[in-house]
Design an enzyme around this catalytic site. Structure first.
Site, mmCIF file in Angstrom:
data_model
loop_
_atom_site.group_PDB
_atom_site.id
_atom_site.type_symbol
_atom_site.label_atom_id
_atom_site.label_comp_id
_atom_site.label_asym_id
_atom_site.label_seq_id
_atom_site.Cartn_x
_atom_site.Cartn_y
_atom_site.Cartn_z
ATOM 1 N N GLU A 136 0.577 -1.011 -0.225
ATOM 2 C CA GLU A 136 0.039 -0.081 0.098
ATOM 3 C C GLU A 136 0.876 1.105 0.006
ATOM 4 O OE1 GLU A 136 -1.994 -3.073 2.843
ATOM 5 O OE2 GLU A 136 -0.061 -2.434 2.349
ATOM 6 N N CYS B 270 -2.331 -2.839 7.291
ATOM 7 C CA CYS B 270 -1.790 -2.864 8.805
ATOM 8 C C CYS B 270 -2.124 -1.047 9.095
ATOM 9 C CB CYS B 270 -0.308 -3.050 8.869
ATOM 10 S SG CYS B 270 0.821 -1.710 8.213
#
Length: 159
Positions: A77, A101
């Site tokens: 990401e 996360c």
């Protein structure tokens, strides 16, 4: 008569994220991400790996012990956000196979991405994922679990 077995936009973009994951050299976990604007144009992709200039031959891939991959690996990401090279991501969607996360959630929120489409949430009970969900909810980021009627999409490199 048009073809009926074409893939949806969501299947296409998740497929791109999964294909990006295949670039990861991590022996345990391969994650890919694809960022798309409101017009279904791909803005960026990323996968988990080491930063530029940090050789995957010399940095560790171990998950346990004294010197592990964790301090060095850039998640898919964050890589996709950084690979966008300053393009506006405001209102964009990010497709990722593994739920982000807490560190990636921060970057997603700060970049202006408005929706996370994910396949798996295998760390749902971890502190990092619980924190991610709390931040996404507070920031108004939509969370969508990817669903498809297709089990697979095949690619061939020959006729």
């Amino acid at each position: 008569m048009k073809r009926e077995d074409y893939i949806s936009w969501k299947e296409y973009f998740m497929g791109v994220a999964l294909l990006a994951a295949k670039r990861s050299k991590d022996p345990n976990t391969q994650v890919g991400a694809c960022i798309v604007d409101k017009n279904n144009i791909i803005l960026s992709t990323g996968y988990n790996g080491f930063p530029y200039g940090c050789s995957d031959e010399t940095y560790p891939w171990e998950r346990e012990g004294e010197d592990t991959k964790y301090p060095y690996v850039v998640h898919a990401e964050l890589n996709a956000i950084l690979n966008a090279n300053g393009k506006s991501l405001k209102g964009a969607k990010i497709y990722v196979d593994l739920f982000p996360c807490n560190e990636c959630a921060k970057a997603i929120i700060q970049s202006g991405i408005s929706e996370v489409i994910y396949m798996y949430d295998k760390y749902a009970d971890s502190e990092a994922t619980i924190a991610s969900k709390k931040m996404f909810t507070s920031a108004g980021v939509k969370l969508t679990q990817f669903k498809s009627k297709k089990k697979k999409i095949e690619l061939e490199f020959h006729e």
